[in-house]
Design a protein around this motif. Sequence first.
Motif, PDB file in Angstrom:
ATOM      1  N   ASP A 121       0.194  13.195  -9.708  1.00  0.00           N
ATOM      2  CA  ASP A 121       0.194  11.881  -9.071  1.00  0.00           C
ATOM      3  C   ASP A 121      -1.241  11.474  -8.787  1.00  0.00           C
ATOM      4  N   VAL A 122      -1.620  10.272  -9.223  1.00  0.00           N
ATOM      5  CA  VAL A 122      -2.973   9.788  -8.993  1.00  0.00           C
ATOM      6  C   VAL A 122      -2.910   8.426  -8.315  1.00  0.00           C
ATOM      7  N   ALA A 123      -3.904   8.154  -7.495  1.00  0.00           N
ATOM      8  CA  ALA A 123      -3.996   6.869  -6.794  1.00  0.00           C
ATOM      9  C   ALA A 123      -5.462   6.556  -6.546  1.00  0.00           C
ATOM     10  N   LEU A 124      -5.778   5.282  -6.496  1.00  0.00           N
ATOM     11  CA  LEU A 124      -7.148   4.834  -6.230  1.00  0.00           C
ATOM     12  C   LEU A 124      -7.193   4.146  -4.877  1.00  0.00           C
ATOM     13  N   LEU A 125      -8.155   4.547  -4.054  1.00  0.00           N
ATOM     14  CA  LEU A 125      -8.326   3.955  -2.729  1.00  0.00           C
ATOM     15  C   LEU A 125      -9.755   3.466  -2.590  1.00  0.00           C
ATOM     16  N   ALA A 126      -9.886   2.154  -2.408  1.00  0.00           N
ATOM     17  CA  ALA A 126     -11.201   1.553  -2.201  1.00  0.00           C
ATOM     18  C   ALA A 126     -11.299   1.037  -0.774  1.00  0.00           C
ATOM     19  N   GLY A 127     -10.785   1.814   0.169  1.00  0.00           N
ATOM     20  CA  GLY A 127     -10.759   1.392   1.563  1.00  0.00           C
ATOM     21  C   GLY A 127      -9.383   1.667   2.137  1.00  0.00           C
ATOM     22  N   GLU A 128      -8.569   0.592   2.275  1.00  0.00           N
ATOM     23  CA  GLU A 128      -7.243   0.731   2.831  1.00  0.00           C
ATOM     24  C   GLU A 128      -6.259   1.237   1.782  1.00  0.00           C
ATOM     25  N   LEU A 129      -5.118   1.731   2.265  1.00  0.00           N
ATOM     26  CA  LEU A 129      -4.069   2.186   1.366  1.00  0.00           C
ATOM     27  C   LEU A 129      -3.491   0.991   0.605  1.00  0.00           C
ATOM     28  N   ALA A 130      -3.366   1.127  -0.708  1.00  0.00           N
ATOM     29  CA  ALA A 130      -2.845   0.048  -1.548  1.00  0.00           C
ATOM     30  C   ALA A 130      -1.370   0.287  -1.823  1.00  0.00           C
ATOM     31  N   THR A 131      -0.537  -0.748  -1.598  1.00  0.00           N
ATOM     32  CA  THR A 131       0.890  -0.635  -1.841  1.00  0.00           C
ATOM     33  C   THR A 131       1.320  -1.598  -2.944  1.00  0.00           C
ATOM     34  N   THR A 132       2.487  -1.331  -3.491  1.00  0.00           N
ATOM     35  CA  THR A 132       3.068  -2.195  -4.512  1.00  0.00           C
ATOM     36  C   THR A 132       4.562  -2.309  -4.256  1.00  0.00           C
ATOM     37  N   SER A 133       5.146  -3.404  -4.704  1.00  0.00           N
ATOM     38  CA  SER A 133       6.600  -3.594  -4.633  1.00  0.00           C
ATOM     39  C   SER A 133       7.203  -3.633  -6.032  1.00  0.00           C
ATOM     40  N   GLU A 134       6.454  -3.132  -7.009  1.00  0.00           N
ATOM     41  CA  GLU A 134       6.914  -3.149  -8.394  1.00  0.00           C
ATOM     42  C   GLU A 134       7.046  -1.734  -8.947  1.00  0.00           C
ATOM     43  N   GLY A 135       7.448  -0.795  -8.086  1.00  0.00           N
ATOM     44  CA  GLY A 135       7.577   0.584  -8.515  1.00  0.00           C
ATOM     45  C   GLY A 135       8.887   0.845  -9.236  1.00  0.00           C
ATOM     46  N   SER A 136       8.978   2.015  -9.851  1.00  0.00           N
ATOM     47  CA  SER A 136      10.215   2.457 -10.489  1.00  0.00           C
ATOM     48  C   SER A 136      10.303   3.960 -10.376  1.00  0.00           C
ATOM     49  N   VAL A 137      11.527   4.467 -10.341  1.00  0.00           N
ATOM     50  CA  VAL A 137      11.772   5.901 -10.276  1.00  0.00           C
ATOM     51  C   VAL A 137      12.815   6.219 -11.334  1.00  0.00           C
ATOM     52  N   ALA A 138      12.476   7.118 -12.253  1.00  0.00           N
ATOM     53  CA  ALA A 138      13.365   7.495 -13.357  1.00  0.00           C
ATOM     54  C   ALA A 138      13.802   6.265 -14.149  1.00  0.00           C
ATOM     55  N   VAL A 140      14.301   3.278 -13.083  1.00  0.00           N
ATOM     56  CA  VAL A 140      15.060   2.304 -12.293  1.00  0.00           C
ATOM     57  C   VAL A 140      14.098   1.567 -11.367  1.00  0.00           C
ATOM     58  N   PRO A 141      14.077   0.220 -11.394  1.00  0.00           N
ATOM     59  CA  PRO A 141      13.164  -0.504 -10.503  1.00  0.00           C
ATOM     60  C   PRO A 141      13.537  -0.303  -9.042  1.00  0.00           C
ATOM     61  N   VAL A 142      12.531  -0.013  -8.228  1.00  0.00           N
ATOM     62  CA  VAL A 142      12.704   0.143  -6.784  1.00  0.00           C
ATOM     63  C   VAL A 142      11.692  -0.779  -6.127  1.00  0.00           C
ATOM     64  N   ALA A 143      12.167  -1.861  -5.531  1.00  0.00           N
ATOM     65  CA  ALA A 143      11.284  -2.944  -5.108  1.00  0.00           C
ATOM     66  C   ALA A 143      10.852  -2.864  -3.652  1.00  0.00           C
ATOM     67  N   VAL A 144      11.121  -1.764  -2.957  1.00  0.00           N
ATOM     68  CA  VAL A 144      10.599  -1.623  -1.594  1.00  0.00           C
ATOM     69  C   VAL A 144       9.125  -1.236  -1.673  1.00  0.00           C
ATOM     70  N   PRO A 145       8.331  -1.546  -0.646  1.00  0.00           N
ATOM     71  CA  PRO A 145       6.912  -1.195  -0.694  1.00  0.00           C
ATOM     72  C   PRO A 145       6.693   0.306  -0.813  1.00  0.00           C
ATOM     73  N   MET A 146       5.787   0.691  -1.701  1.00  0.00           N
ATOM     74  CA  MET A 146       5.388   2.086  -1.846  1.00  0.00           C
ATOM     75  C   MET A 146       3.917   2.131  -2.205  1.00  0.00           C
ATOM     76  N   LEU A 147       3.266   3.235  -1.906  1.00  0.00           N
ATOM     77  CA  LEU A 147       1.865   3.366  -2.276  1.00  0.00           C
ATOM     78  C   LEU A 147       1.731   3.263  -3.793  1.00  0.00           C
ATOM     79  N   ASP A 148       0.626   2.671  -4.218  1.00  0.00           N
ATOM     80  CA  ASP A 148       0.412   2.431  -5.648  1.00  0.00           C
ATOM     81  C   ASP A 148      -0.007   3.738  -6.311  1.00  0.00           C
ATOM     82  N   ILE A 149       0.990   4.563  -6.644  1.00  0.00           N
ATOM     83  CA  ILE A 149       0.775   5.896  -7.203  1.00  0.00           C
ATOM     84  C   ILE A 149       1.257   5.897  -8.645  1.00  0.00           C
TER      85      ILE A 149
END
Length: 511
Positions: A121-138, A140-149
């Motif tokens: 798992d990799v993530a880039l942080l240029a200050g604050e934690l970056a989140t996205t609502s366009e994630g997917s797991v296996a 399947v789209p999962v639209a709740v906020p999650m860290l941009d990993i």
Amino acid sequence: RVLQRLGLASSVSHEILPEFREYERTATIVVNAYLVPLMGRYLEEVERVVCSRKRAARRPAGRVAVMQSSGGTVSARAAAAQPVRTLLSGPAGGVVGARTVAKLAGFERIISFDMGGTSTDVALLAGELATTSEGSVAGVPVAVPMLDIHTVGAGGGSLAWFDRGGALRVGPQSAGADPGPICYGRGRQPTVTDAHLILGRLDPAQFLGGRWQLDAQRTRDWMQRFIQTRRDISSLEELAAGIVAVANATMERAIRVISVERGHDPRDFVLVAFGGAGGLHACDLAAALRIPRVLIPKFPGALSALGILFSDVVKDYARTVLLPVDGDDWTHLVARLEREFQILERAARAELRREGFPPSTQRLARQLDLRYRGQAFELAVAFGRNFVSAFHRAHQRRYGYADPARSIEVVNVRLRAVGVTPKPKFRPAVLGPAAPPPAARFKRAKVYFDGRARPTEFYIRERLRPGNRILGPAVIAEYSATTVVAPGWQARVDTYENLLLEKRRQKRADD
């Protein structure tokens, strides 16, 4: 209401994800409904055990907190009702932990690199934690906020195999815990861990602090069978080096996705490598991406757990509004957005109060999801006086262009509500001498680098002290991980007992 009266768990989309896009919303709620019975029983049992143990010890009951994918914790009761928010809780804890130790070491801009047994798992942080609502797991789209990993199937247990064209591949299939790598005693197909053992980068007697003996001979026997029909591979060391190189290429591409492809130069960041296998590949990846420094935290195999201890309680709220940004009616737009935020803020403050957070410990952050009219994707920016220009800058960085003359649309208003929790304290140590104590070095052996066997010093990390410096090539073993200091690199122990790896300055002929 009827289902609840019957005692049946229900997942209602307007409570969990009140946003447009019907497919993503439906998929998210289905995932949540699927998890509720299992997570509900599990967390209920966890709370029961914790509370009973605290009563037996005559301690206050306290609260059970669960990590969310968004980088904050939530009460066990809330997690049981909305378990979809916890899907990436482990990786999220790692990102928070990487940010915490990097800030203590004086680094704000980092790339976190968490390599475990099955994935990276990799993530880039240029200050604050970056989140996205366009994630997917296996898938399947999962639209709740999650860290941009960004996750790829490359870990210590990733299996090596040959495709139909005869090319060596690694992952995404994994040996898992059963049967595990060959060197654990049951596996029969080579893994990345087996490759490191063949290259001499793992000491069989020091694995898990000496509590587990790796089977080097069994590894050689089964890897020899793996290539017995391959005339193009001359030795086990060549195979092992190829496995590591393929895994490195997969992880390098992952880091490029979150950095170069989004307008960031990896050379401006510090690579924070952790997980059980992160330190084995850190120098290789940093060299390939020209990252000047690598930070290996103390207890790298447990950094995700540390990150959870440093996480605040976080509640995310959102509403879809679909409002045009029209300069002729700016005052009306801002007033409408203000009303929407106030609705979310009232709900957030009330919920945080119910969880025991007074106003002095509450922090609220407003965001807008914006897009150019006609686009099907959005970018999140902070809500403020200059949110339009902030959107143009974000679009320029992400996609390489911006169009200030084009109409903009506000898609969603978002609110992140934080209940600030007490944090563990770390005290910096006094730096000592550069030379490691004699007890820290436990052997000298040959390790393969770039096709050559080179004499390499082996150290036990728990015996190193702040201020110690180690020149590569070297291997630093500890209970939860192993770190390889490649030739041309050096490692030093900082005041918080992290390992800081840097390229050694090459001497010029006239020096």
